[in-house]
Scaffold this motif. Structure first.
Motif: not given
Length: 491
Positions: A453-466
């Protein structure tokens, strides 16, 4: 597309974005969970119907998005590579622990170790030969001799304790393997049932794969993927060498002595091994279970028990027998300060505790120095001659005894050989362990680049899905306003 169809399209977009947010949250929550594999939402675009109509055609933009499932991000090649790397690292790390313990026990070079004790013993003979009238130097010889025997006893018994500890660790590891094998089989059953019924099994698969890596590291076995998400664990090349097959598992057992003294004094010596204990149905099994030539923690422990520790114990026994033989032989035929000639066989200075010359197994562990200052053969001549004998007390035999320190193939020479051998073997193991650790780290990094799990990548996905969720909600609002406008037009 009708306005009401647009509402359906928007609801699908809302659901997909919500699912993406949920999975992203799951990844973030388990970013530090051992064995967790990051997940992603599988989604496809919904198009028009695949069967053409006779009197009409589909000319709409599409049906939106559909979530087809949630996938684990795993690469089987990288997984196999990491398991192999950890097998090598497990073996070498266990060997490193063994050599570190042996080095601590022997403790050379040192100002208080066996080498120093032996040097002080030989030097005390020289001092006794230079001061024939005083009893004090001969008392020093006695104490130095006892110190040599005590140090040999300490080293030998400590290595025997290390053997017993390693044997206990072997049993503990086998118990862990048997428990883990049963858990893998149970998880295989649960995963298969979930896959068949369309239920999520990603977290179960993560837990199962973590146990598989533990078992393969300990045993040197291989993992084989089967249908419906099942993983089998195989310990050998044969078709009957499966530790885990589907939802069934076998058990292992350690064979051979569990006591160092009993193991070394047995005739013949039976090697410690790992064999099959029970089959899938609980019936008894026999035969070697570990794959030949495989690298594993258990393989290193068996090498320690059957080769490494017995080898160094044998070397210590040889040192004990050599110093006892040389000293007792030099005693023979020479004279004490009281005029007693020490003949072969009586009395011996170094014995096995029962008055006999130490020999064979456990010579180092049982060596004792017996006798007092007046039992030391100091002189090569009778100090109290009677006519027609001619002689006078001298310290020549004490000096000859001191010269045994430099004897070729003597006890000191054998001790130096032991220390050099230990240093070379330990250094080789340390170097190989460091190399294996680097290989394992590289393999883990490659695996983590896919499944970690890359937290940077997950934050990007979080913004994308938001943003996707907000856009979908705005789309539904716009469609709703459009429908309301249409309805108001009819009023």
């Amino acid at each position: 597309m009708s306005s009401f169809s647009s509402l359906n399209l928007g609801s699908r977009a809302i659901f997909a974005a919500q699912r993406g947010l949920d999975i992203t949250g799951q990844n973030i929550a388990n970013s530090a969970t051992p064995g967790y594999s990051r997940q992603r939402v599988d989604q496809v675009a919904v198009g028009g119907p695949t069967v053409p109509a006779i009197w009409s055609k589909y000319d709409q933009a599409g049906g939106g998005v559909k979530v087809t499932g949630v996938s684990r991000m795993r690469d089987e090649f990288l997984e196999a590579r990491a398991r192999t790397a950890h097998q090598n690292l497990g073996e070498l790390s266990e060997s490193q622990k063994t050599y570190e313990a042996i080095e601590r026990t022997i403790g050379e070079p040192s100002n208080t170790g066996l080498k120093q004790r032996m040097a002080e013993f030989w030097q005390s003979w020289s001092a006794a030969g230079n001061d024939l009238k005083s009893e004090a130097p001969r008392n020093v010889v006695v104490e130095r001799g006892r110190a040599v025997a005590t140090e040999l006893n300490r080293i030998a018994t400590t290595l025997e304790v290390q053997w017993n500890d390693t044997r206990s660790q072997l049993d503990a590891n086998i118990n862990d393997i048997n428990k883990a094998a049963g858990d893998i089989a149970t998880l295989n059953r649960a995963i298969r049932n979930n896959v068949i019924n369309g239920l999520p099994a990603n977290e179960l698969a993560d837990l199962r794969d973590l146990l598989v890596e533990k078992v393969t590291t300990l045993t040197g076995g291989t993992a084989e993927r089967a249908a419906d998400g099942v993983v089998n664990v195989k310990l050998g090349p044969g078709t009957n060498d499966y530790l885990v097959s589907g939802h069934e598992s076998r058990t292992l057992v350690a064979v051979g002595s569990n006591d160092a003294v009993a193991h070394r004094t047995a005739a013949p010596v039976t090697p410690v091994g790992v064999e099959w204990a029970k089959d899938f149905d609980g019936t008894a099994m026999t035969g070697n279970a570990l794959p030949a030539g495989a690298h594993s923690t258990l393989a290193a422990q068996l090498t320690t028990l059957n080769t490494t520790l017995p080898s160094y114990l044998d070397k210590l026994d040889t040192i004990a027998v050599t110093i006892a033989t040389d000293v007792n032989t030099q005693q023979s035929g020479n004279w004490t300060v009281t005029g007693t000639q020490q003949v072969a066989g009586s009395p011996k200075l170094f014995t096995n505790g029962a008055g006999a010359l130490p020999a064979g197994v456990r010579a180092a562990a049982t060596l004792q120095f017996q006798g007092g200052p007046n039992d030391l053969a100091i002189s090569t001549k009778n100090p109290t001659p009677a006519p027609p004998a001619v002689g006078a007390l001298n310290g020549d035999n004490a000096k000859d005894m001191s010269a045994l320190m430099s004897k070729a193939d003597g006890a000191d020479d054998k001790l130096r050989g032991l220390v050099v051998t230990l240093g070379v073997e330990a250094a080789s193991v340390y170097r190989n362990q460091q190399a294996a650790a680097n290989v394992a780290k590289t393999a883990d990094d490659a695996r983590d680049s896919v499944s970690g799990v890359s937290l940077n990548e997950e934050m990007t996905h979080l913004i994308q899905y938001q943003h996707s969720f907000a856009a979908a909600a705005k789309f539904i609002t716009a469609v709703d306003a459009t429908i309301e406008s249409l309805l108001n037009m009819t009023r």
